[in-house]
Structure formats: structure tokens, C-alpha cells
Design a protein around this motif. Structure first.
Motif, PDB file in Angstrom:
ATOM      1  N   MET A 210      38.508  47.877  38.571  1.00  0.00           N
ATOM      2  CA  MET A 210      38.533  46.494  39.032  1.00  0.00           C
ATOM      3  C   MET A 210      39.946  45.931  38.956  1.00  0.00           C
ATOM      4  O   MET A 210      40.818  46.499  38.288  1.00  0.00           O
ATOM      5  CB  MET A 210      37.567  45.638  38.201  1.00  0.00           C
ATOM      6  N   ILE A 211      40.148  44.820  39.614  1.00  0.00           N
ATOM      7  CA  ILE A 211      41.426  44.113  39.607  1.00  0.00           C
ATOM      8  C   ILE A 211      41.315  42.897  38.681  1.00  0.00           C
ATOM      9  O   ILE A 211      40.291  42.217  38.662  1.00  0.00           O
ATOM     10  CB  ILE A 211      41.817  43.655  41.025  1.00  0.00           C
ATOM     11  N   ILE A 212      42.375  42.658  37.892  1.00  0.00           N
ATOM     12  CA  ILE A 212      42.434  41.476  37.036  1.00  0.00           C
ATOM     13  C   ILE A 212      43.560  40.577  37.537  1.00  0.00           C
ATOM     14  O   ILE A 212      44.722  41.004  37.610  1.00  0.00           O
ATOM     15  CB  ILE A 212      42.691  41.857  35.567  1.00  0.00           C
ATOM     16  N   GLU A 213      43.209  39.346  37.909  1.00  0.00           N
ATOM     17  CA  GLU A 213      44.238  38.388  38.276  1.00  0.00           C
ATOM     18  C   GLU A 213      44.969  37.937  37.007  1.00  0.00           C
ATOM     19  O   GLU A 213      44.379  37.900  35.919  1.00  0.00           O
ATOM     20  CB  GLU A 213      43.605  37.169  38.962  1.00  0.00           C
ATOM     21  N   ARG A 214      46.265  37.599  37.140  1.00  0.00           N
ATOM     22  CA  ARG A 214      47.057  37.266  35.957  1.00  0.00           C
ATOM     23  C   ARG A 214      46.447  36.094  35.185  1.00  0.00           C
ATOM     24  O   ARG A 214      46.479  36.071  33.955  1.00  0.00           O
ATOM     25  CB  ARG A 214      48.505  36.967  36.358  1.00  0.00           C
ATOM     26  N   ASP A 224      45.607  47.713  26.431  1.00  0.00           N
ATOM     27  CA  ASP A 224      44.602  47.109  25.565  1.00  0.00           C
ATOM     28  C   ASP A 224      43.194  47.436  26.063  1.00  0.00           C
ATOM     29  O   ASP A 224      42.930  47.445  27.279  1.00  0.00           O
ATOM     30  CB  ASP A 224      44.753  45.581  25.539  1.00  0.00           C
ATOM     31  N   LEU A 225      42.309  47.667  25.100  1.00  0.00           N
ATOM     32  CA  LEU A 225      40.881  47.784  25.400  1.00  0.00           C
ATOM     33  C   LEU A 225      40.307  46.378  25.373  1.00  0.00           C
ATOM     34  O   LEU A 225      40.488  45.634  24.399  1.00  0.00           O
ATOM     35  CB  LEU A 225      40.187  48.663  24.366  1.00  0.00           C
ATOM     36  N   VAL A 226      39.643  45.985  26.452  1.00  0.00           N
ATOM     37  CA  VAL A 226      39.157  44.613  26.572  1.00  0.00           C
ATOM     38  C   VAL A 226      37.702  44.594  27.002  1.00  0.00           C
ATOM     39  O   VAL A 226      37.198  45.538  27.614  1.00  0.00           O
ATOM     40  CB  VAL A 226      39.999  43.811  27.593  1.00  0.00           C
ATOM     41  N   GLU A 227      37.026  43.515  26.650  1.00  0.00           N
ATOM     42  CA  GLU A 227      35.686  43.244  27.152  1.00  0.00           C
ATOM     43  C   GLU A 227      35.834  42.256  28.295  1.00  0.00           C
ATOM     44  O   GLU A 227      36.535  41.250  28.168  1.00  0.00           O
ATOM     45  CB  GLU A 227      34.799  42.669  26.056  1.00  0.00           C
ATOM     46  N   THR A 228      35.204  42.549  29.416  1.00  0.00           N
ATOM     47  CA  THR A 228      35.386  41.737  30.616  1.00  0.00           C
ATOM     48  C   THR A 228      34.052  41.396  31.249  1.00  0.00           C
ATOM     49  O   THR A 228      33.006  41.971  30.906  1.00  0.00           O
ATOM     50  CB  THR A 228      36.242  42.472  31.661  1.00  0.00           C
ATOM     51  N   GLU A 229      34.099  40.471  32.177  1.00  0.00           N
ATOM     52  CA  GLU A 229      32.957  40.192  33.032  1.00  0.00           C
ATOM     53  C   GLU A 229      33.457  40.159  34.473  1.00  0.00           C
ATOM     54  O   GLU A 229      34.655  39.950  34.726  1.00  0.00           O
ATOM     55  CB  GLU A 229      32.315  38.861  32.677  1.00  0.00           C
ATOM     56  N   SER A 234      33.284  41.140  46.466  1.00  0.00           N
ATOM     57  CA  SER A 234      33.036  40.957  47.894  1.00  0.00           C
ATOM     58  C   SER A 234      32.711  42.306  48.507  1.00  0.00           C
ATOM     59  O   SER A 234      32.782  43.339  47.845  1.00  0.00           O
ATOM     60  CB  SER A 234      34.265  40.346  48.573  1.00  0.00           C
ATOM     61  N   ARG A 235      32.362  42.288  49.767  1.00  0.00           N
ATOM     62  CA  ARG A 235      32.034  43.537  50.449  1.00  0.00           C
ATOM     63  C   ARG A 235      33.263  44.395  50.666  1.00  0.00           C
ATOM     64  O   ARG A 235      33.158  45.595  50.899  1.00  0.00           O
ATOM     65  CB  ARG A 235      31.373  43.223  51.789  1.00  0.00           C
ATOM     66  N   PHE A 236      34.447  43.794  50.603  1.00  0.00           N
ATOM     67  CA  PHE A 236      35.663  44.547  50.883  1.00  0.00           C
ATOM     68  C   PHE A 236      36.575  44.516  49.650  1.00  0.00           C
ATOM     69  O   PHE A 236      36.734  43.484  48.998  1.00  0.00           O
ATOM     70  CB  PHE A 236      36.405  43.946  52.086  1.00  0.00           C
ATOM     71  N   GLY A 237      37.190  45.658  49.337  1.00  0.00           N
ATOM     72  CA  GLY A 237      38.124  45.731  48.238  1.00  0.00           C
ATOM     73  C   GLY A 237      37.441  45.831  46.888  1.00  0.00           C
ATOM     74  O   GLY A 237      36.209  45.814  46.766  1.00  0.00           O
ATOM     75  N   LEU A 238      38.266  45.938  45.857  1.00  0.00           N
ATOM     76  CA  LEU A 238      37.753  46.087  44.509  1.00  0.00           C
ATOM     77  C   LEU A 238      37.283  44.745  43.962  1.00  0.00           C
ATOM     78  O   LEU A 238      37.834  43.692  44.283  1.00  0.00           O
ATOM     79  CB  LEU A 238      38.851  46.649  43.592  1.00  0.00           C
ATOM     80  N   PRO A 239      36.249  44.778  43.100  1.00  0.00           N
ATOM     81  CA  PRO A 239      35.817  43.521  42.468  1.00  0.00           C
ATOM     82  C   PRO A 239      36.876  43.010  41.490  1.00  0.00           C
ATOM     83  O   PRO A 239      37.719  43.767  41.019  1.00  0.00           O
ATOM     84  CB  PRO A 239      34.528  43.924  41.740  1.00  0.00           C
ATOM     85  N   ARG A 240      36.807  41.726  41.176  1.00  0.00           N
ATOM     86  CA  ARG A 240      37.727  41.094  40.237  1.00  0.00           C
ATOM     87  C   ARG A 240      37.046  40.944  38.879  1.00  0.00           C
ATOM     88  O   ARG A 240      35.846  40.642  38.803  1.00  0.00           O
ATOM     89  CB  ARG A 240      38.132  39.701  40.736  1.00  0.00           C
ATOM     90  N   ALA A 241      37.849  41.150  37.819  1.00  0.00           N
ATOM     91  CA  ALA A 241      37.315  41.039  36.463  1.00  0.00           C
ATOM     92  C   ALA A 241      38.061  39.963  35.692  1.00  0.00           C
ATOM     93  O   ALA A 241      39.238  39.692  35.961  1.00  0.00           O
ATOM     94  CB  ALA A 241      37.436  42.371  35.734  1.00  0.00           C
ATOM     95  N   ARG A 242      37.371  39.359  34.712  1.00  0.00           N
ATOM     96  CA  ARG A 242      37.978  38.350  33.835  1.00  0.00           C
ATOM     97  C   ARG A 242      37.873  38.855  32.397  1.00  0.00           C
ATOM     98  O   ARG A 242      36.791  39.272  31.960  1.00  0.00           O
ATOM     99  CB  ARG A 242      37.257  37.017  33.974  1.00  0.00           C
ATOM    100  N   VAL A 243      38.978  38.822  31.656  1.00  0.00           N
ATOM    101  CA  VAL A 243      38.991  39.287  30.269  1.00  0.00           C
ATOM    102  C   VAL A 243      38.298  38.269  29.381  1.00  0.00           C
ATOM    103  O   VAL A 243      38.642  37.071  29.394  1.00  0.00           O
ATOM    104  CB  VAL A 243      40.422  39.530  29.778  1.00  0.00           C
TER     105      VAL A 243
END
Length: 787
Positions: A210-214, A224-229, A234-243
Motif C-alpha cells: 500500500m501507499i502511505i501519504e506523508r 518501522d513496523l507499524v499498525e495501519t488501517e 479505488s479500482r485503480f492503483g494501490l490502496p492508501r494506508a494510515r499509520v
């Protein structure tokens, strides 16, 4: 789950239609005569369709078998087991690869009709895709019936039934209990790319990058090992994650154990209600307790132990009727006083089943206020306990025992090494005054108990257990095998005898309980071991009822030979897995007919159940077992057996990841290893120094065509006859380390050896299929076990 044998198509038995995957015809079914042993095809179908009625007694009852026909049934079932068409678990039989009657399922999806579909939480990779299970939803409105309503992303304990409609999934299930509700949170490692993009790398092989926005990174840094949600997708591209939270650097052991905790769904945060109950608990009173505070019981534990749930004392028996006999007293923390059935503490303890031990932490079954404080048998402090006083003759035979609910005060807290050093002539300031009055009587009592153990002859496997020592930063400092001291054996044998006494007392009182049972090895596993041992020139008798000392003779013949470790491992693999059950079949490995876990209620729920059963049946006061608990013992035993396997898998995964991290900086180095597993895909090689396994693909072994021999656990070159066999010492080079997966890949440096004639002659006979390494149709394959 134990791995079933891959023997579903035995050659040369054309009359066995079920073995070829065909359903018995109407004519075959019509051949069933009430009171006569059914055809084998019908018998196999009955067992597959009725897993809850698959004991010998239930089968005989279903077909109306009595007298001699029961003997015929027993013989037929033994033949089917030898052929690998049936496997035995406790008293029940099942088809290989079949789900057990009670299974933990993860509900992950819905079918086209909207019905919930689950799959087994634990399933061996070598068996392919785990079978789908259709979840039966309760017909009554939620909250009014006893069957819990399940949903997506939930882990459940379920009763399994074959789908007799033969459409859709092979199984259906009725939910017994909701175990864990999973959120959409996941673990991953933060990776900063050169182009400024931030990625989340999954720790699960099936996870998605997944991609994480800054702005969603928080305080996380590269590595770092992180827990995310999932923030959005979307149907296109990788999903976005939040730490959500930062666990720590992936290079630290803290992060590695957290991966295992998360991956195996181990509860590790106590709910507020549970913590509140623990904090509100008050010290136990003297109500219905005997005052044993003047008896100098002592605890002997690992040096770093934080909770102490057993204490011991021994003295000569003054009775003239028992000359040179001894009295052994074992006192166990009275957890049942604090953890009452149905309370929040009790529900959380059952949800965990047991404490889980990692190199850097413990995930306890009970909060520290209970486990490390109120229940821990601390030196010099009053503590409630349940004690058993056992009398032994000088030959080590138990003359009798009694249970007592007491208040005690530990006279000393010693480590194994400390107690052993005192006995060996090197007492310190603490053990010096204890040597004559306490320690020497304990060691004398152990010598008496050892006579009984030697006569009993339990299974004596020599499998050294490695311990990992960490540095301050959580990385590996060293791996070593601790010395096995008489102090360890003394405590172990006294605990075993206390466990036996608990089972005997409860049986005498006709009190339902949870036994610790261990079945004898199946006939198929015995045959596999027998054929493997034959390649080493070690014989194993056929027929008769196998006993633990039969294997001890095998181990003795292998002692001080190059095959010693390999034979120990193969004997271990041949054994059944010990489990908990309200039905007693004895403990094969310990060679005991009555055995129940009683001595570790701080860290095992099974022991807490036994404590409650003793309190209730002996009238020892509050905290006894309840009728509701007694009615649920089948489900409780299934749950805690599953949670025990879960804990073992998490501990093993953590060690594998930790060693892979430790060796990841040593790519290209050479090591001496030992072949620990043989498959048609390649070799597993263990590094004895680290206790770690790595894989060598068969395609990298050499220019020869290598043939897999399951029976002899070997890969042999078709042209040269050179190859590798389980237990061979080999030199390897570390080619790759994948820390997050705990995986190592090696390159073979050692040339293959000339394999035994039996292996080479079997290959030259042309009875092997080159593509699979298995027997060609029309020939009978040698029996063996695929790793």
C-alpha cells in the motif's frame, strides 16, 4: 492440526472404489446387512459423513455389530488405517485431510447467495488450499438462542459437518463460540523510496502493498513496523494506508514477536473490565484453609521467572509401615480463589487458553496483578495454595495422597542453577542454611521417585531445547542449549506425580474433568518409522500393542552413533500430539493411565479447570467448578488444545524470524548443517548452532536427476546413485535470508553420498514415476511420511 498421510490412492486395490474418489454404487449400498460388517467402501463413506459417530463403538452400534463381528470390524479398521485410508485421533477415526469435528475457522467471505464462508485458521501449506466451510446461521433471533451469530472478519470455534448435499463447500459448520472479531487493521513495514514515495510492505505473504501519504505517516520512520488501517482505496492503483501506531524498528525483536502475535490472532491487551476486576481483587482469607505457613516449602524456577506457581518440600516418612519411604508435598498457587467461573477474568483467560512465551516478552493468560502478585508464591509472603501430600515407598511406588487447601509462606526462592550448585558442593549464602534441612531431603526423594520412573519407562527423547539471549536493543546476542540439570528433573517428576494424583482423585470422586491425553502412534506412522529405521540397520518389531519403552530401545541403539539426532527426530515425528479431553485414553509418552494438568494454573487454563474440580468435589470452599462448566468441557478442551497449538506456532515463527534477522548480514557465509527434512521439492537443512531451518530447492542440487524416496526420506541421483538422506551432515552456503518471513535459502556445497542399496535397487526397478518420485500405477509404494 496434524498432517495427514498422503496415501489416498494405494495401488493394486481395484475393489476399493472410495479410495479412487468414487461414490459407492446403489448396489454396493444395498449389500449392507444389519449385523454384518459393511463393505469397506460403505464403511469409509459412513466415517466421512459422520465424523461425530466415528469411534469403533459408534460404528459397531450403527451397523448392529456384536460379538465376533465387532472383532472383524476392528480388524478391517486396522487394515484401512495401515493403508492410510483412515487416521486415528483419540478414539475417533477420520479420512486423511478431513477437518476435525471441532475446528477454529476464520470467516472471510460470502458466497453468491450471501452465505458466510470460513476456512480453517491453521492449515498445512503442503495440503494446498484450505477447504471452504459454509457457516450455518442460527434460525432463532439473535440474543434468544444459544448459538452465537457470526459475521465477516470473525474467528469462531465451530462444529464441523460434511455437506451431504454434495453441492457447494465440502463442509458446513455450526458456530459454538465467537473467538475474536478482527478489524481492518494490518501490520506492515514502512519503506521510503528514492523518489519520495512511502510504501507499506506487508508482513503477511498474502498481504497487499500500500501507499502511505506523508500526512498519514505520523511518527513512523523508514524500517518501522507499524499498525495501519486502509485510508481509502479505488479500482485503480494501490490502496492508501494510515499509520495507527508505531511498534518499533523491524530489526528489533519486539517487532518480530508482535508480528507473530498479530498473525496468529493472540489476544494481548486486557480489556478494561478485566483489569478493573484484577486490581480490585483482595488477598485470600483463611476461610476453610489449613495453616501450613510453618512448612518450609521452596520454589525452584528459572532465574528470570516472574511468577512462581509451584513449591515443593520432602521429608522421610515416619511411619514404621513404610521403611525408608518419603513424603513429597507439592503446593500450587490457588488461582481458583481469584478467577471465578463466568467472571470477566475467567472469560479472558479462556479466550487466551495459556500464556505465550517469546524471547523478549510474555503474553500472560492473567493480568500481572493476579499472575505476578496475588497468586505468585513469593518468598516470605502469605499465599493461598492447593497442596497435595504424597507418600512413596522406597521403591518409588505411591502408597497414597491427600489434597489440602492451605495458606503457605515460601521459605526461599531458588533458581535451578542455584539449587544444583548447592547439591554439587558449592552452596552460597542463601542455599547453605537450606542444604541439610530442605535441599538434601528433596534430592533423596527425587532418587526414590526416579526408581518408579525407571520402572514405568516413559518415552525418553533427547531433543535439546535452544534458548535465545537478546542484547539491550532487542537483537540476538547468542543462541545456546542450557544444561539439563537434576534440579530440572526433580521438579518435573514431582509435578508429574502431582498431576497423576489430581486425575486419580477426581476419577475416584466421579468428577468430570479435563485430562491431558496422548494417543499411541497410528499404525501408519509406526510402519513409516519401521521402514525408515530399516535403512539404518535398526529393527522395530511388528504387531502387538506398542509401548513407550519400545521406542526407548530404538533410541538406545542409536545412541552415540551419527544417526542419534535423526532417530530422535523421526521417533518424535511418529508420535501423536498431546491434547486436552474430558475423555481419558491415558498418556502414551509418560506411560500413565490417569493424567491431568494441575501444576500451572497461572499460565494454563486446563489446570484452572482441574483446580476448580478439586475444590468442588472435595468440598474445599469457594471457587469450585459449576454445572455450566461441566456441561461445556468438550468445547473447552477443544478450545484450549487449539490455543496451545496457536501459541506453539507463534513462538516458533518468532524464533524463525529472529534467526533470519540475525543471519541476514551473513549472506555468502558457509555453515555446517544437517538434513532435517526431505521433500520432492528439495531439502530442509537445519543449523544446529542456531536451531534454524533453511531450504535448498531440488533444482539447485546438481546436474543429476534426483528422485524423491518417501519411505527412506532421501533424494537420490538417477544416474550416479549419489544423494542426500534425512540426518546427513552437509556444508551449505547461505544464499538468501528473508527476515519478515523467517525464511532462509541455502546452496549445497557437499557432494551427495552413496545411498543404501535398498534405495538404489528400488529406483533401478523402474517402479518410480519420474515426474513425482512416487510409485507408478500397478505397483505398491513403500510406506513413508512426507514432511
Amino acid at each position: 492440526m496434524r498432517e495427514p498421510r498422503d496415501r489416498s490412492r494405494p495401488a493394486g486395490r481395484r475393489h476399493d472404489r472410495t479410495a479412487r474418489g468414487k461414490t459407492p454404487s446403489a448396489g454396493e449400498k444395498s449389500a449392507i446387512i444389519h449385523g454384518a460388517v459393511p463393505p469397506r467402501e460403505v464403511l469409509l463413506e459412513f466415517i466421512a459423513d459422520n465424523p461425530d459417530r466415528a469411534s469403533k463403538r459408534e460404528i459397531a452400534k450403527a451397523f448392529g455389530l456384536k460379538g465376533e463381528t465387532r472383532v472383524e470390524l476392528k480388524d478391517l479398521l486396522r487394515v484401512l488405517e495401515e493403508e492410510g485410508l483412515l487416521t486415528k485421533n483419540r478414539k475417533s477415526l477420520s479420512r486423511p485431510g478431513a477437518l476435525p469435528p471441532v475446528t477454529v475457522l476464520d470467516i472471510t467471505t460470502r458466497d453468491k447467495d450471501g452465505d458466510l464462508i470460513g476456512r480453517p485458521a491453521e492449515w498445512p501449506d503442503e495440503q494446498g488450499v484450505a477447504p471452504a466451510v459454509l457457516i450455518r446461521q442460527p434460525s432463532e433471533p439473535r440474543g434468544k438462542g444459544k448459538t452465537p451469530a457470526a459475521g465477516l472478519n470473525v474467528r469462531v470455534l465451530a462444529k464441523i459437518f460434511p455437506n451431504k448435499d454434495r453441492t457447494g463447500p465440502a463442509y458446513t459448520a455450526r458456530v459454538i463460540k465467537l473467538l475474536d472479531r478482527r478489524s481492518n487493521a494490518s501490520l506492515g513495514v514502512v519503506k521510503m523510496l528514492a523518489n519520495g514515495e512511502i510504501r507499506l510492505l506487508p508482513v503477511d505473504r498474502r498481504g497487499e502493498e500500500m501507499i502511505i501519504e506523508r500526512e498519514d505517516l505520523g511518527e513512523a520512520k523508514d524500517g518501522d513496523l507499524v499498525e495501519t488501517e486502509v485510508a481509502r482505496s479505488s479500482r485503480f492503483g494501490l490502496p492508501r494506508a494510515r499509520v495507527l501506531s508505531v511498534i518499533g524498528s523491524v530489526a528489533s525483536e519486539k517487532a518480530i514477536s508482535m508480528i507473530a502475535i498479530y498473525a496468529h490472532g493472540i489476544p494481548h491487551i486486557f480489556p478494561k473490565q478485566v483489569m478493573d476486576e484484577a486490581e480490585a481483587a483482595k488477598p485470600a482469607t483463611m476461610s476453610k484453609r489449613e495453616d501450613w505457613r510453618d512448612l518450609p516449602l521452596i520454589t525452584i524456577d528459572p532465574a528470570d521467572a516472574k511468577d512462581h506457581d509451584d513449591a515443593v518440600y520432602a521429608e522421610p516418612d515416619p511411619s514404621p509401615d513404610n521403611p525408608d519411604g518419603v513424603i513429597v508435598t507439592v503446593a500450587i498457587a490457588d488461582v481458583s480463589w481469584y478467577v471465578r467461573a463466568g467472571s470477566p477474568l475467567d472469560r479472558e483467560a479462556l479466550k487466551r487458553g495459556n500464556s505465550v512465551y517469546f524471547p523478549d516478552r510474555v503474553v500472560p493468560m492473567l493480568p500481572e496483578r493476579i499472575s505476578n502478585d496475588l497468586c505468585s508464591l513469593r518468598e516470605g509472603e502469605d499465599r493461598p495454595a492447593i497442596a497435595v501430600r504424597m507418600v512413596f515407598s522406597k521403591e518409588g511406588r505411591k502408597a497414597g495422597h491427600t489434597f489440602h487447601r492451605i495458606m503457605m509462606k515460601s521459605a526461599a526462592k531458588l533458581s535451578y542453577q542455584q539449587a544444583q550448585a548447592a547439591i554439587d558442593g558449592k552452596p552460597d549464602d542463601k542455599t547453605g542454611p537450606l542444604l541439610e534441612p530442605i535441599l538434601k531431603p528433596l534430592w533423596h526423594a527425587y532418587s526414590v521417585l526416579k526408581r518408579g520412573r525407571d520402572r514405568r519407562q516413559p518415552l525418553e527423547l533427547d531433543m535439546p531445547e535452544r534458548k535465545i539471549v537478546l542484547k539491550a536493543d532487542g537483537t540476538v546476542d547468542r543462541v545456546f542449549v542450557p544444561d539439563r540439570l537434576d534440579a530440572h528433573k526433580l521438579i518435573e517428576e514431582m509435578m508429574i506425580q502431582a498431576n497423576v494424583a489430581a486425575a486419580e482423585t477426581l476419577e475416584k470422586k466421579r468428577q468430570p474433568l479435563v485430562y491431558r491425553i496422548h494417543d499411541a502412534p497410528s499404525l501408519a506412522k509406526q510402519e513409516s518409522l519401521r521402514e525408515f529405521l530399516a535403512t539404518l540397520g535398526i529393527s522395530m518389531a511388528k504387531g502387538g500393542q506398542v509401548r513407550a519403552n519400545s521406542f526407548n530401545g530404538i533410541l538406545a541403539r542409536a545412541e552415540d552413533t551419527p544417526h542419534q539426532t535423526m532417530v530422535n527426530e523421526m521417533v518424535l515425528r511418529s508420535q501423536s500430539q498431546a491434547i486436552y479431553s474430558p475423555e481419558n485414553i491415558g498418556h502414551f509418552g509418560l506411560n500413565l493411565m490417569k493424567y491431568a494438568h494441575f501444576t500451572s494454573p497461572i499460565r494454563r487454563y486446563a489446570d484452572l479447570i482441574v483446580h476448580r474440580a478439586l475444590v468442588g468435589s472435595l468440598g474445599l470452599g469457594e471457587g469450585g467448578i459449576t454445572p455450566d462448566e461441566e456441561a461445556q468441557l468438550d468445547d473447552i478442551a477443544a478450545e484450549i488444545s487449539t490455543f496451545e497449538r496457536r501459541a506453539m506456532a507463534a513462538e516458533r515463527d518468532t524464533i524463525n524470524r529472529l534467526i533470519a534477522h540475525h543471519l541476514s548480514t551473513r549472506i555468502g557465509e558457509e555453515f555446517e548443517g544437517r538434513v532435517s527434512g526431505v521433500t520432492k521439492a528439495g531439502l530442509f537443512v537445519s543449523l544446529p548452532t542456531y536451531g534454524a531451518d533453511g531450504f535448498i530447492p531440488i533444482s539447485t542440487l546438481g546436474n543429476d536427476y534426483f528422485i524423491y524416496d518417501e519411505a527412506h526420506q532421501a533424494l537420490s541421483g538417477e544416474k550416479t546413485g549419489l544423494g542426500y538422506q534425512l540426518g546427513d551432515t552437509v556444508d551449505v552456503r547461505l544464499a538468501e535470508a528473508i527476515p519478515l518471513a523467517g525464511a532462509l535459502r541455502f546452496e549445497m556445497l557437499s557432494e551427495g553420498k552413496k545411498l543404501p542399496t535398498a534405495i538404489r535397487s528400488f529406483h533401478k526397478s523402474g517402479r518410480r514415476d519420474r515426474s513425482t518420485g512416487r510409485a507408478k500405477p500397478g505397483t505398491r509404494p513403500p510406506r513413508g511420511r512426507r514432511r
